[in-house]
Structures are given as C-alpha cells and as structure tokens.
Design a protein around this motif. Sequence first.
Motif, PDB file in Angstrom:
ATOM      1  N   GLU A  39     -14.955  12.436 -12.471  1.00 38.70           N
ATOM      2  CA  GLU A  39     -14.162  13.257 -12.475  1.00 38.70           C
ATOM      3  C   GLU A  39     -13.080  13.302 -11.411  1.00 38.70           C
ATOM      4  OE1 GLU A  39     -15.492  17.224 -12.032  1.00 38.70           O
ATOM      5  OE2 GLU A  39     -16.322  16.863 -10.107  1.00 38.70           O
ATOM      6  N   PHE A  40     -11.757  13.787 -11.531  1.00 35.85           N
ATOM      7  CA  PHE A  40     -10.567  13.568 -10.495  1.00 35.85           C
ATOM      8  C   PHE A  40     -11.009  14.736  -9.584  1.00 35.85           C
ATOM      9  CE2 PHE A  40      -6.404  13.583  -8.723  1.00 35.85           C
ATOM     10  CZ  PHE A  40      -6.149  14.696  -8.485  1.00 35.85           C
ATOM     11  N   VAL A  41     -10.854  14.234  -8.144  1.00 37.17           N
ATOM     12  CA  VAL A  41     -11.066  15.030  -6.891  1.00 37.17           C
ATOM     13  C   VAL A  41      -9.586  15.311  -6.344  1.00 37.17           C
ATOM     14  CG1 VAL A  41     -12.117  15.032  -4.671  1.00 37.17           C
ATOM     15  CG2 VAL A  41     -13.353  14.104  -6.650  1.00 37.17           C
ATOM     16  N   ALA A  42      -8.847  14.186  -6.140  1.00 37.88           N
ATOM     17  CA  ALA A  42      -7.557  14.320  -5.236  1.00 37.88           C
ATOM     18  C   ALA A  42      -6.710  13.019  -5.220  1.00 37.88           C
ATOM     19  CB  ALA A  42      -7.741  14.746  -3.969  1.00 37.88           C
ATOM     20  N   SER A  43      -5.661  13.442  -5.227  1.00 36.38           N
ATOM     21  CA  SER A  43      -4.677  12.187  -5.094  1.00 36.38           C
ATOM     22  C   SER A  43      -3.587  12.435  -4.306  1.00 36.38           C
ATOM     23  CB  SER A  43      -4.100  11.691  -6.640  1.00 36.38           C
ATOM     24  OG  SER A  43      -3.199  12.766  -7.108  1.00 36.38           O
ATOM     25  N   ILE A  44      -2.929  11.174  -3.581  1.00 38.72           N
ATOM     26  CA  ILE A  44      -1.608  11.376  -2.895  1.00 38.72           C
ATOM     27  C   ILE A  44      -0.829  10.566  -3.499  1.00 38.72           C
ATOM     28  CG2 ILE A  44      -2.653   9.684  -1.279  1.00 38.72           C
ATOM     29  CD1 ILE A  44      -1.209  11.682   1.083  1.00 38.72           C
ATOM     30  N   ASN A  45       0.215  10.941  -4.018  1.00 42.22           N
ATOM     31  CA  ASN A  45       1.159  10.420  -4.962  1.00 42.22           C
ATOM     32  C   ASN A  45       2.475   9.921  -4.300  1.00 42.22           C
ATOM     33  OD1 ASN A  45      -0.176  11.135  -7.661  1.00 42.22           O
ATOM     34  ND2 ASN A  45      -0.194  12.951  -6.338  1.00 42.22           N
ATOM     35  N   TRP A  52       0.053   2.299  -9.752  1.00 47.01           N
ATOM     36  CA  TRP A  52       1.239   2.229  -9.685  1.00 47.01           C
ATOM     37  C   TRP A  52       2.018   3.329 -10.243  1.00 47.01           C
ATOM     38  CZ3 TRP A  52       3.080  -1.107  -5.947  1.00 47.01           C
ATOM     39  CH2 TRP A  52       2.396  -1.950  -5.630  1.00 47.01           C
ATOM     40  N   GLY A  53       2.844   4.188  -9.884  1.00 47.46           N
ATOM     41  CA  GLY A  53       3.624   5.319 -10.542  1.00 47.46           C
ATOM     42  C   GLY A  53       2.815   6.191 -11.354  1.00 47.46           C
ATOM     43  N   ASN A  54       3.197   6.243 -12.427  1.00 49.07           N
ATOM     44  CA  ASN A  54       2.175   7.173 -13.351  1.00 49.07           C
ATOM     45  C   ASN A  54       1.150   6.287 -14.284  1.00 49.07           C
ATOM     46  OD1 ASN A  54       3.448   9.651 -12.333  1.00 49.07           O
ATOM     47  ND2 ASN A  54       5.072   9.284 -13.671  1.00 49.07           N
ATOM     48  N   GLY A  55       1.056   5.114 -13.978  1.00 50.15           N
ATOM     49  CA  GLY A  55       0.322   4.369 -14.702  1.00 50.15           C
ATOM     50  C   GLY A  55      -1.327   4.742 -14.679  1.00 50.15           C
ATOM     51  N   PHE A  86       0.742  -1.233   0.010  1.00 46.11           N
ATOM     52  CA  PHE A  86      -0.159   0.081   0.050  1.00 46.11           C
ATOM     53  C   PHE A  86       0.711   1.095  -0.206  1.00 46.11           C
ATOM     54  CE2 PHE A  86      -3.447   2.606   0.798  1.00 46.11           C
ATOM     55  CZ  PHE A  86      -3.192   3.445   1.550  1.00 46.11           C
ATOM     56  N   SER A  87       2.048   1.079   0.731  1.00 46.84           N
ATOM     57  CA  SER A  87       2.835   2.682   0.691  1.00 46.84           C
ATOM     58  C   SER A  87       3.482   2.849  -0.483  1.00 46.84           C
ATOM     59  CB  SER A  87       3.759   2.188   2.056  1.00 46.84           C
ATOM     60  OG  SER A  87       4.686   1.209   1.534  1.00 46.84           O
ATOM     61  N   ARG A  88       3.495   2.040  -1.149  1.00 44.50           N
ATOM     62  CA  ARG A  88       3.929   2.398  -2.638  1.00 44.50           C
ATOM     63  C   ARG A  88       2.922   2.687  -3.660  1.00 44.50           C
ATOM     64  NH1 ARG A  88       7.848  -2.236  -4.249  1.00 44.50           N
ATOM     65  NH2 ARG A  88       6.525  -3.396  -2.841  1.00 44.50           N
ATOM     66  N   LEU A  89       1.634   2.728  -3.426  1.00 41.01           N
ATOM     67  CA  LEU A  89       0.753   2.948  -4.364  1.00 41.01           C
ATOM     68  C   LEU A  89       0.322   4.670  -4.257  1.00 41.01           C
ATOM     69  CD1 LEU A  89      -1.716   0.089  -3.551  1.00 41.01           C
ATOM     70  CD2 LEU A  89      -0.612   0.434  -5.600  1.00 41.01           C
ATOM     71  N   THR A  90      -0.049   5.077  -5.460  1.00 39.27           N
ATOM     72  CA  THR A  90      -0.687   6.496  -5.552  1.00 39.27           C
ATOM     73  C   THR A  90      -2.300   6.241  -5.340  1.00 39.27           C
ATOM     74  OG1 THR A  90       1.111   7.373  -6.969  1.00 39.27           O
ATOM     75  CG2 THR A  90      -1.187   8.326  -7.008  1.00 39.27           C
ATOM     76  N   MET A  91      -2.791   6.736  -4.517  1.00 32.77           N
ATOM     77  CA  MET A  91      -4.276   6.513  -4.196  1.00 32.77           C
ATOM     78  C   MET A  91      -4.997   7.919  -4.751  1.00 32.77           C
ATOM     79  SD  MET A  91      -4.169   3.526  -3.015  1.00 32.77           S
ATOM     80  CE  MET A  91      -6.025   3.584  -2.153  1.00 32.77           C
ATOM     81  N   GLY A  92      -6.065   7.882  -5.415  1.00 33.74           N
ATOM     82  CA  GLY A  92      -6.825   8.947  -5.594  1.00 33.74           C
ATOM     83  C   GLY A  92      -8.263   8.895  -5.338  1.00 33.74           C
ATOM     84  N   TRP A  93      -9.023   9.904  -5.446  1.00 39.67           N
ATOM     85  CA  TRP A  93     -10.325   9.803  -5.058  1.00 39.67           C
ATOM     86  C   TRP A  93     -11.095  10.517  -6.500  1.00 39.67           C
ATOM     87  CZ3 TRP A  93     -13.376   7.815  -1.399  1.00 39.67           C
ATOM     88  CH2 TRP A  93     -12.469   7.333  -0.181  1.00 39.67           C
ATOM     89  N   PHE A  94     -12.021  10.267  -6.764  1.00 39.76           N
ATOM     90  CA  PHE A  94     -12.652  10.650  -8.047  1.00 39.76           C
ATOM     91  C   PHE A  94     -14.335  10.711  -7.521  1.00 39.76           C
ATOM     92  CE2 PHE A  94      -9.548  10.195 -11.366  1.00 39.76           C
ATOM     93  CZ  PHE A  94      -8.735   9.260 -10.834  1.00 39.76           C
TER      94      PHE A  94
END
Length: 121
Positions: A46-52, A103-106, A29-37
């Motif tokens: 639509e995109f709301v927020a992410s923690i990268n 993962w990353g910028n995928g 989990f710690s290496r994942l970028t997490m986002g909210w839509f």
Amino acid sequence: QVQLVESGGGLVQAGGSLRLSCAASGSTFSRLTMGWFRQAPGKEREFVASINWTGGTVYYADYADSVKGRFTISRDNAKNTVYLQMNSLKPEDTAIYYCASRWGNGAYAYWGQGTQVTVSS
C-alpha cells in the motif's frame, strides 16, 4: 536506471519513532517523484507517502490517510536521499517499507529492496 537503497528500519515500541532513509543513484534525483510504500504480512502493498516534483524547486507531499499527522516525508537533493520520519508508531504500522521512484505521473518504475519496521505493543 535508478538504484534505491533503504535503511533505518528496526524494532520500536508503540508510540515511538523511526526515520527511514532511501539513497538513490543518478544525477537526476531532484526531478524524480519519490514514494514510500509498505507491505504487511498477508496484505497487499500500500501507498504511504510521496514527495512529488512539479517543476523547478517545487515539491508537494501526499500521504495515506492512515499516516497523516504522524509521518513526514522529506528529501535532500544534495544527498540524493528521501526520508520518512515516522512518529507515534502503532503496531499496525508493522510492515516492510519500500522506497520507489517515478518520472512525472508515470508508474513507479524503480524500487528498493525494502526495510523491516516492527512496532511492538
């Protein structure tokens, strides 16, 4: 495979607050970028927020202009959970909110089932 489960949605009056949570499975989990839509009725998601994740223990947050200054994304890697604190809610924030990971910028490959947020005027 990452499984995501959102919680914390509900009905709130305009100006109120809610905190959404998204619990993730897996040990990376710690290496994942997490986002909210979010997706409102009749509108596209639509995109709301992410923690990268940028490496090590460094993360940066990103927000849609419509929520900057009102919403805050955070994560607790010990709990495999990402949060979305939503303050000063507006009726136009009404939507189904989805948690996603990548993962990353995928591309965001894993999605939760969504949680409904309704803001009354």
